[in-house]
Design a protein around this motif. Structure first.
Motif, short mmCIF file in Angstrom:
data_model
loop_
_atom_site.label_atom_id
_atom_site.label_comp_id
_atom_site.label_asym_id
_atom_site.label_seq_id
_atom_site.Cartn_x
_atom_site.Cartn_y
_atom_site.Cartn_z
N ASN A 48 0.93 -1.04 0.09
CA ASN A 48 0.02 -0.04 -0.06
C ASN A 48 1.02 1.14 -0.06
OD1 ASN A 48 0.65 0.74 2.64
ND2 ASN A 48 -0.57 -1.02 3.48
N ASP A 49 0.33 2.47 -0.14
CA ASP A 49 1.26 3.39 -0.21
C ASP A 49 1.97 3.80 0.97
OD1 ASP A 49 -1.53 3.75 -1.11
OD2 ASP A 49 -1.72 6.02 -0.80
N ALA A 50 1.75 3.40 2.16
CA ALA A 50 2.35 3.53 3.48
C ALA A 50 3.74 2.57 3.29
CB ALA A 50 1.63 3.15 4.69
N ASP A 51 3.58 1.69 2.62
CA ASP A 51 4.73 0.66 2.66
C ASP A 51 5.89 1.17 1.70
OD1 ASP A 51 3.79 -1.49 3.95
OD2 ASP A 51 2.44 -2.16 2.29
N VAL A 52 5.71 2.33 0.77
CA VAL A 52 6.63 2.77 -0.12
C VAL A 52 7.52 3.77 0.57
CG1 VAL A 52 6.97 4.00 -2.43
CG2 VAL A 52 5.11 2.08 -1.91
N ILE A 53 8.65 3.85 0.89
CA ILE A 53 9.36 4.64 1.47
C ILE A 53 10.16 5.67 0.63
CG2 ILE A 53 9.39 3.63 3.77
CD1 ILE A 53 12.35 3.11 3.53
N ALA A 54 10.36 5.33 -0.59
CA ALA A 54 11.18 5.91 -1.77
C ALA A 54 10.89 5.27 -2.77
CB ALA A 54 12.63 5.91 -1.08
N ALA A 55 11.10 5.95 -3.85
CA ALA A 55 10.86 5.58 -5.38
C ALA A 55 12.41 5.88 -6.22
CB ALA A 55 9.68 6.47 -5.86
N LEU A 56 12.78 5.04 -6.39
CA LEU A 56 14.25 5.39 -7.19
C LEU A 56 14.24 4.86 -8.59
CD1 LEU A 56 16.51 4.00 -4.23
CD2 LEU A 56 15.65 6.54 -4.85
N CYS A 57 14.98 5.51 -9.35
CA CYS A 57 15.13 4.83 -10.86
C CYS A 57 16.51 4.30 -10.98
CB CYS A 57 15.03 6.26 -11.72
SG CYS A 57 15.36 5.68 -13.56
N VAL A 58 16.19 3.17 -11.80
CA VAL A 58 17.64 2.26 -12.08
C VAL A 58 17.61 2.03 -13.47
CG1 VAL A 58 16.43 0.10 -11.51
CG2 VAL A 58 18.82 0.11 -11.03
N ALA A 59 18.90 1.98 -13.88
CA ALA A 59 19.02 1.72 -15.22
C ALA A 59 19.22 0.23 -15.45
CB ALA A 59 20.45 2.29 -16.07
N LEU A 60 18.20 -0.40 -15.86
CA LEU A 60 18.24 -1.99 -16.08
C LEU A 60 19.68 -2.41 -16.66
CD1 LEU A 60 14.62 -2.49 -17.12
CD2 LEU A 60 15.72 -2.87 -14.98
N PRO A 61 20.32 -2.11 -17.73
CA PRO A 61 21.51 -2.56 -17.96
C PRO A 61 22.71 -2.71 -16.99
CG PRO A 61 20.74 -1.07 -19.62
CD PRO A 61 20.14 -0.83 -18.40
N ASP A 62 22.57 -1.66 -15.70
CA ASP A 62 23.31 -1.56 -14.59
C ASP A 62 23.17 -2.94 -13.66
OD1 ASP A 62 24.33 0.64 -15.71
OD2 ASP A 62 23.36 1.85 -14.42
N ASP A 83 5.13 8.60 -10.26
CA ASP A 83 4.98 8.43 -11.88
C ASP A 83 5.25 9.75 -12.68
OD1 ASP A 83 4.51 5.78 -11.99
OD2 ASP A 83 2.02 5.93 -11.98
N THR A 84 4.84 10.93 -12.14
CA THR A 84 5.28 12.36 -12.78
C THR A 84 6.54 12.45 -12.86
OG1 THR A 84 2.92 12.88 -12.07
CG2 THR A 84 4.68 14.47 -12.96
N LEU A 85 7.49 12.11 -11.64
CA LEU A 85 8.51 12.24 -11.54
C LEU A 85 9.53 11.52 -12.61
CD1 LEU A 85 9.73 12.42 -7.76
CD2 LEU A 85 9.99 14.28 -9.65
N PHE A 86 8.91 10.21 -12.87
CA PHE A 86 9.58 9.25 -13.68
C PHE A 86 9.47 9.69 -15.18
CE2 PHE A 86 10.01 4.94 -15.69
CZ PHE A 86 11.04 4.77 -15.32
N LEU A 87 8.22 10.21 -15.47
CA LEU A 87 7.97 10.62 -16.76
C LEU A 87 8.83 11.95 -17.20
CD1 LEU A 87 4.24 10.11 -17.12
CD2 LEU A 87 5.94 8.72 -18.38
N GLY A 88 9.09 12.77 -16.11
CA GLY A 88 9.77 13.88 -16.44
C GLY A 88 11.10 13.68 -16.35
N GLY A 89 11.79 12.55 -15.99
CA GLY A 89 12.91 12.27 -16.01
C GLY A 89 13.80 12.31 -14.87
N ILE A 90 13.98 11.37 -14.22
CA ILE A 90 14.86 11.40 -12.87
C ILE A 90 16.22 10.74 -13.39
CG2 ILE A 90 13.08 11.89 -11.12
CD1 ILE A 90 12.90 8.89 -10.53
N ASP A 91 17.11 10.93 -12.60
CA ASP A 91 18.49 10.24 -12.88
C ASP A 91 18.48 8.91 -12.37
OD1 ASP A 91 19.58 12.29 -14.39
OD2 ASP A 91 20.28 13.25 -12.42
N PRO A 92 18.93 7.89 -13.05
CA PRO A 92 19.12 6.60 -12.46
C PRO A 92 19.99 6.40 -11.29
CG PRO A 92 19.27 6.57 -14.61
CD PRO A 92 19.31 7.79 -14.30
N VAL A 93 19.69 5.69 -10.33
CA VAL A 93 20.83 5.52 -9.13
C VAL A 93 21.49 4.18 -9.35
CG1 VAL A 93 20.89 5.16 -6.79
CG2 VAL A 93 19.10 6.77 -7.76
#
Length: 145
Positions: A48-62, A83-93
């Motif tokens: 559920n929403d409360a379980d999610v403490i962070a949202a990170l982007c990862v480059a799958l080839p990494d 979702d909006t952040l991801f679409l707007g482009g966040i840097d992969p970690v």
């Protein structure tokens, strides 16, 4: 690996933290991080929403093959801000940083252990609330002299 998969992120004590692939676009994945633990033989449960403490982007080839094993799938929580952040482009970690972050969530790595002591805090969904199990460098035994 595909959207809705629950994955196991390796921790420093040879156990696993639980994350969920929220979305995949081209060669990047939006990963919802939790403070939960899991096992390869474990069962998934919906987050559920409360379980999610962070949202990170990862480059799958990494990610190496089976670096984050899939152990099930379930509905993805609707967190439009991420979702909006991801679409707007966040840097992969880098996956190694995500693994250190996950270990820090579980108190296995110092929360303030990177050169920028606020780095992990700035990754949180709510930077004002550290995970209950987070430990600072001062909480770890001093190295032998």
């Amino acid at each position: 690996m595909q959207s809705a998969d629950h994955v196991l992120v390796p921790l420093l004590d040879a156990t696993f933290g639980v994350a969920q692939i929220a979305r995949i676009e081209q060669d990047r994945a939006l990963v919802y991080m939790t403070a939960q633990r899991g096992t390869p033989a474990g069962r998934t449960r919906p987050l559920n929403d409360a379980d999610v403490i962070a949202a990170l982007c990862v480059a799958l080839p990494d990610l190496g093959p089976d670096q984050w094993p899939v152990f099930g799938y379930d509905a993805v929580p609707r967190l439009d801000a991420f979702d909006t952040l991801f679409l707007g482009g966040i840097d992969p970690v880098d996956p190694a940083i995500i693994e250190a972050f996950t270990s820090a969530i579980h108190g296995l790595y110092p929360w303030d252990g990177l050169p920028d002591p606020a780095y992990f805090t700035n990754l949180l969904r709510d930077p004002a609330t550290l995970p209950a199990t987070a430990r600072m460098t001062a909480d770890f035994p001093a190295p032998p002299q």
